[in-house]
Scaffold this active site. Structure first.
Site, PDB file in Angstrom:
ATOM      1  N   CYS A   4     -20.136  -5.970   1.750  1.00  0.00           N
ATOM      2  CA  CYS A   4     -19.589  -4.664   2.102  1.00  0.00           C
ATOM      3  C   CYS A   4     -18.242  -4.514   1.410  1.00  0.00           C
ATOM      4  CB  CYS A   4     -19.415  -4.564   3.617  1.00  0.00           C
ATOM      5  SG  CYS A   4     -18.657  -3.019   4.182  1.00  0.00           S
TER       6      CYS A   4
ATOM      7  N   CYS B 288      -0.745  -0.140  10.320  1.00  0.00           N
ATOM      8  CA  CYS B 288      -1.092  -1.145   9.316  1.00  0.00           C
ATOM      9  C   CYS B 288       0.113  -1.947   8.841  1.00  0.00           C
ATOM     10  CB  CYS B 288      -1.764  -0.473   8.121  1.00  0.00           C
ATOM     11  SG  CYS B 288      -2.419  -1.659   6.927  1.00  0.00           S
TER      12      CYS B 288
ATOM     13  N   CYS C  60      -0.104   4.648   7.016  1.00  0.00           N
ATOM     14  CA  CYS C  60      -0.818   4.468   8.281  1.00  0.00           C
ATOM     15  C   CYS C  60       0.031   3.638   9.241  1.00  0.00           C
ATOM     16  CB  CYS C  60      -2.155   3.782   8.036  1.00  0.00           C
ATOM     17  SG  CYS C  60      -3.190   4.596   6.788  1.00  0.00           S
TER      18      CYS C  60
ATOM     19  N   CYS D 191       0.830  -1.192   0.000  1.00  0.00           N
ATOM     20  CA  CYS D 191       0.000   0.000   0.000  1.00  0.00           C
ATOM     21  C   CYS D 191       0.874   1.255   0.000  1.00  0.00           C
ATOM     22  CB  CYS D 191      -0.907   0.000   1.236  1.00  0.00           C
ATOM     23  SG  CYS D 191      -2.031   1.418   1.317  1.00  0.00           S
TER      24      CYS D 191
ATOM     25  N   CYS E 179     -20.401   2.135   7.227  1.00  0.00           N
ATOM     26  CA  CYS E 179     -19.733   1.421   8.316  1.00  0.00           C
ATOM     27  C   CYS E 179     -18.433   2.152   8.602  1.00  0.00           C
ATOM     28  CB  CYS E 179     -19.466  -0.014   7.895  1.00  0.00           C
ATOM     29  SG  CYS E 179     -18.427  -0.951   9.020  1.00  0.00           S
TER      30      CYS E 179
ATOM     31  N   CYS F 264     -17.153  -9.060   3.700  1.00  0.00           N
ATOM     32  CA  CYS F 264     -16.496  -7.763   3.572  1.00  0.00           C
ATOM     33  C   CYS F 264     -15.303  -7.911   2.635  1.00  0.00           C
ATOM     34  CB  CYS F 264     -16.041  -7.261   4.942  1.00  0.00           C
ATOM     35  SG  CYS F 264     -17.385  -7.160   6.146  1.00  0.00           S
TER      36      CYS F 264
ATOM     37  N   ARG G  14     -19.385  -3.695  16.322  1.00  0.00           N
ATOM     38  CA  ARG G  14     -18.690  -4.905  15.885  1.00  0.00           C
ATOM     39  C   ARG G  14     -17.366  -5.075  16.612  1.00  0.00           C
ATOM     40  NH1 ARG G  14     -18.381  -5.418   9.702  1.00  0.00           N
ATOM     41  NH2 ARG G  14     -20.603  -5.370  10.137  1.00  0.00           N
TER      42      ARG G  14
END
Length: 433
Positions: A142, A72, A69, A65, A202, A109, A272
């Site tokens: 999702c 992550c 972040c 990626c 969400c 998801c 969740r």
């Protein structure tokens, strides 16, 4: 305890607690913990009964990626030895999703690493959504693809997506210390785009990154203002090779207090229990079911989770039941607004949030849509042939955990519970749902 009585009364009326009350929940002592769980549990049961929604993550594209972040394992510069692969083919993603569905998951998801999808990526994910829907007609889908450009949420909705996940993660005031390649405002904008397209929004948080109690309350109040249908609560998995690898700030007791605070602030929203529950809640996971009404089944995106069989046994042993595909997750006042918005192609659940108006239809069964979510390290695995059955365990050698120590000092970090996913999507090994 006057505080808890006040919070229960407000939660049953869908009334927003004060910031001072929310902070007071986080400041309660371990001696008061069971009282806090019992109080928040009353609110949870009012709106969701004893149902637990199962969600299953499929990592469509793993690693590499360009965003930075800090939490992550897939970030720019990450040295975490995770699986790295490009886009799964629609048929492979559908096969991976089928494992979670067979284990009882009612929502799949679909997650992909990256800043956000290109138009070609949206086409690719749209084909994957259609493949999953063709194979599993009643399953909710999702998407979690990063920052959305104009028109992309509408295209995903047209392809059959039911929801879109994009977490705020932390408070606006601390966001810049966690990520520099995009802004907090970028994330808010994407959640709003999902709402506007008629998708069930969400959005959640990651706790344990060194934030203060005030930061936690700030992000939860910001989420309530955005009014998502689902709020995933992730607990940081401190991956070696990431900037936050040494951040072990959570105890099982603190994790439960955070979940209780979220439930009091968002009483009628799908809360969740997401990434990191096995690492930080450990043997207290069953208590968390009194606070959260939704969990991920099996493994996560880049880390291993609790075995799917153990998840189902935990739910049954704690006196809860798996939510069936024919049951609507959200209470009537929320799902009705969402149904109307989706029929009109309009604004998500806006206006159907936890406002002051009372509602007596607690957890009524009818058509509607729930929520989705999970942090950048969440995902799921294999299962039994019957949706209501208990999945078979993964064969020996299929991503088995390292041996656990015979005893661990009180309050010690359980680094032995952080294991990189080596099975399921993107591999030739069976998943672990």
């Amino acid at each position: 305890m006057d505080l808890l009585n006040t919070l229960v009364d407000k939660g049953l009326r869908r009334e927003l607690p004060t910031r001072e009350e929310a902070l007071a929940v986080l400041a309660t002592s371990d001696d008061e913990l069971l009282d806090v769980v019992a109080a928040a549990g009353r609110v949870r049961r009012q709106w969701f009964g004893r149902r637990v929604k199962l969600n299953y993550l499929v990592n469509l594209k793993s690693g590499l990626c360009p965003e930075d972040c800090s939490y992550c394992s897939q970030r720019l510069g990450s040295k975490a030895e995770i699986l790295k692969y490009t886009w799964l083919k629609p048929e492979d993603a559908s096969k991976a999703a089928a494992a979670g569905v067979a284990g009882g998951a009612k929502r799949v998801c679909l997650v992909a690493s990256g800043r956000g999808p290109t138009d070609r990526d949206v086409d690719r994910v749209s084909k994957t959504i259609q493949a999953i829907k063709d194979d599993n007609e009643d399953i909710e889908v999702c998407a979690c693809l990063g920052l959305l450009s104009d028109g992309q949420a509408e295209r995903l909705r047209s392809a059959g997506a039911d929801a879109y996940n994009h977490n705020l993660n932390t408070s606006e005031s601390t966001y810049g210390a966690i990520t520099s390649t995009h802004t907090y405002a970028d994330r808010v904008d994407t959640v709003q785009k999902a709402h506007a397209a008629g998708l069930s929004a969400c959005s959640g948080l990651i706790a344990g990154m060194g934030e203060s109690d005030e930061d936690l309350v700030d992000v939860v109040y910001a989420l309530r203002e955005l009014d998502p249908d689902s709020v995933p609560v992730n607990f940081l998995i401190p991956f070696e090779g990431t900037p936050l690898a040494k951040e072990w700030n959570l105890t099982p007791q603190r994790a439960l207090r955070i979940l209780a605070m979220v439930r009091f602030v968002c009483p009628d929203v799908e809360v969740r229990l997401a990434g990191g529950r096995e690492v930080h809640l450990r043997s207290l996971q069953p208590l968390a079911l009194h606070l959260a009404n939704s969990i991920f089944l099996g493994d996560y995106l880049t880390s291993e989770g609790q075995a799917g069989k153990a998840d189902l046994e935990m739910i049954a042993d704690a006196g809860f039941e798996v939510e069936g595909a024919g049951t609507t997750t959200l209470p009537r006042h929320r799902s009705t607004v969402l149904d109307e918005a989706q029929a009109a192609g309009g604004c998500g659940s806006s206006g159907g949030g936890c406002g002051p108006a009372a509602d007596t239809g607690a957890g009524a069964e009818h058509r509607g849509c729930g929520g989705c979510g999970g942090c950048g390290s969440s995902g799921g695995g294999l299962c039994a042939p019957e949706p209501t059955g208990v999945p078979e365990p993964v064969a020996a050698g299929a991503g088995a955990e390292e041996p656990r120590p015979a005893s661990v000092p009180a309050g010690a970090a359980r680094t032995d519970l952080v294991a990189v996913r080596r099975r399921g999507a993107g591999t030739d090994l069976a998943p672990n749902a």
